[in-house]
Motif scaffolding. Structure first.
Motif, PDB file in Angstrom:
ATOM      1  N   ARG A   1       0.815  -1.215   0.000  1.00  0.00           N
ATOM      2  CA  ARG A   1       0.000   0.000   0.000  1.00  0.00           C
ATOM      3  C   ARG A   1       0.846   1.262   0.000  1.00  0.00           C
ATOM      4  N   THR A   2       2.052   1.194   0.555  1.00  0.00           N
ATOM      5  CA  THR A   2       2.879   2.391   0.716  1.00  0.00           C
ATOM      6  C   THR A   2       4.038   2.462  -0.272  1.00  0.00           C
ATOM      7  N   ALA A   3       4.144   1.497  -1.173  1.00  0.00           N
ATOM      8  CA  ALA A   3       5.312   1.415  -2.060  1.00  0.00           C
ATOM      9  C   ALA A   3       5.545   2.702  -2.838  1.00  0.00           C
ATOM     10  N   ASP A   4       4.485   3.277  -3.365  1.00  0.00           N
ATOM     11  CA  ASP A   4       4.634   4.480  -4.185  1.00  0.00           C
ATOM     12  C   ASP A   4       5.092   5.664  -3.339  1.00  0.00           C
ATOM     13  N   ASP A   5       4.382   5.920  -2.240  1.00  0.00           N
ATOM     14  CA  ASP A   5       4.732   7.060  -1.388  1.00  0.00           C
ATOM     15  C   ASP A   5       6.123   6.913  -0.777  1.00  0.00           C
ATOM     16  N   ALA A   6       6.542   5.667  -0.509  1.00  0.00           N
ATOM     17  CA  ALA A   6       7.853   5.429   0.093  1.00  0.00           C
ATOM     18  C   ALA A   6       8.985   5.486  -0.928  1.00  0.00           C
ATOM     19  N   GLY A   7       8.635   5.574  -2.203  1.00  0.00           N
ATOM     20  CA  GLY A   7       9.661   5.581  -3.238  1.00  0.00           C
ATOM     21  C   GLY A   7      10.414   4.268  -3.319  1.00  0.00           C
ATOM     22  N   ALA A   8       9.717   3.162  -3.039  1.00  0.00           N
ATOM     23  CA  ALA A   8      10.357   1.854  -3.039  1.00  0.00           C
ATOM     24  C   ALA A   8      10.760   1.425  -4.444  1.00  0.00           C
ATOM     25  N   SER A   9      11.902   0.761  -4.537  1.00  0.00           N
ATOM     26  CA  SER A   9      12.377   0.223  -5.816  1.00  0.00           C
ATOM     27  C   SER A   9      11.962  -1.234  -6.010  1.00  0.00           C
ATOM     28  N   GLY A  10      11.168  -1.755  -5.091  1.00  0.00           N
ATOM     29  CA  GLY A  10      10.681  -3.118  -5.158  1.00  0.00           C
ATOM     30  C   GLY A  10      10.097  -3.501  -3.814  1.00  0.00           C
ATOM     31  N   VAL A  11       9.290  -4.563  -3.795  1.00  0.00           N
ATOM     32  CA  VAL A  11       8.624  -5.005  -2.576  1.00  0.00           C
ATOM     33  C   VAL A  11       8.775  -6.517  -2.431  1.00  0.00           C
ATOM     34  N   ILE A  12       9.095  -6.951  -1.201  1.00  0.00           N
ATOM     35  CA  ILE A  12       9.168  -8.375  -0.872  1.00  0.00           C
ATOM     36  C   ILE A  12       7.999  -8.722   0.041  1.00  0.00           C
ATOM     37  N   CYS A  13       7.157  -9.651  -0.401  1.00  0.00           N
ATOM     38  CA  CYS A  13       6.001 -10.082   0.372  1.00  0.00           C
ATOM     39  C   CYS A  13       6.211 -11.510   0.853  1.00  0.00           C
ATOM     40  N   LEU A  14       6.305 -11.694   2.153  1.00  0.00           N
ATOM     41  CA  LEU A  14       6.398 -13.014   2.755  1.00  0.00           C
ATOM     42  C   LEU A  14       5.008 -13.403   3.252  1.00  0.00           C
ATOM     43  N   ALA A  15       4.417 -14.430   2.632  1.00  0.00           N
ATOM     44  CA  ALA A  15       3.097 -14.916   3.029  1.00  0.00           C
ATOM     45  C   ALA A  15       2.040 -13.812   2.917  1.00  0.00           C
TER      46      ALA A  15
END
Length: 217
Positions: free
Chosen positions: A119-133
């Motif tokens: 949900r916050t990837a865009d606002d956080a300026g993330a270059s990628g997301v890791i989802c565990l479960a």
């Protein structure tokens, strides 16, 4: 060469919804950093979070494990989603300012923490997301579209790694462009195959390193 996960610096970060505690594991000569959040009723000591941290450090990625303010305050019941998102975003911003002002930052987490990261990837300026479960839906609610969290996962407009247990009662996310889905034996805890968690995180981070150095996503 692996790096000891015991090398850690703890910091308290003031957010709009209370004090968050961050466990910073600095990698030697890092090329990126990763902020991970915990599940709704658990903490940053979860086995899969620790496995992901170990894999990231080995891959040359510094890690910050974020304890949400409600956990730091001693409560088990999670805060509302908007508060979780706001606190996590402030932790990412402060961690970037304090430790990694010039590094690309990835985010992620396990279960509820994965939802927050998406949900916050865009606002956080993330270059990628890791989802565990990633909890795609509540147990027993696979047939109820109103209970699906897929829009949150789809809403992360960056490369995403999802590591999911084959028998996870919270469901199995679908394949999608820009999404790497790794199925492991086991359930929502992912403890049945922690080497698989480490391998998946390490391989995905290696791909991210190449893509980022080429100026891509």
């Amino acid at each position: 060469m692996s790096q000891r996960i015991e090398d850690v610096e703890e910091a308290l970060i003031d957010t709009a919804h209370g004090i968050a505690r961050v466990h910073h594991h600095p990698a030697a000569s890092p090329w990126a950093a990763l902020v991970l959040g915990h599940g709704a009723g658990g903490g940053v000591g979860a086995a899969d979070l620790q496995a992901a941290t170990s894999a990231a450090l080995t891959a040359g990625v510094s890690v910050a494990l974020c304890e949400q303010p409600y956990r730091v305050a001693g409560r088990r019941a999670p805060a509302p989603a908007a508060q979780l998102d706001a606190a996590f975003g402030q932790v990412v911003a402060e961690a970037r300012r304090r430790w990694w002002p010039e590094l690309p930052v990835l985010t992620g987490g396990r279960s509820s923490g994965a939802r927050v990261a998406c949900r916050t990837a865009d606002d956080a300026g993330a270059s990628g997301v890791i989802c565990l479960a990633f909890p795609l839906h509540p147990p027993g609610k696979a047939g109820d579209p109103s209970k699906s969290r897929l829009p949150e996962l789809d809403g992360a407009d960056v490369p995403v790694l999802v590591i999911q247990g084959e028998s996870d009662p919270f469901g199995m996310p679908p394949e999608a462009p820009g999404r790497t889905l790794v199925r492991l034996r086991g359930n929502h805890s992912l403890t049945s195959d922690l080497p698989g968690v480490r391998d998946a995180v390490g391989a995905w981070l290696a791909e991210r390193k190449v893509a980022l150095r080429r100026g891509g996503r």
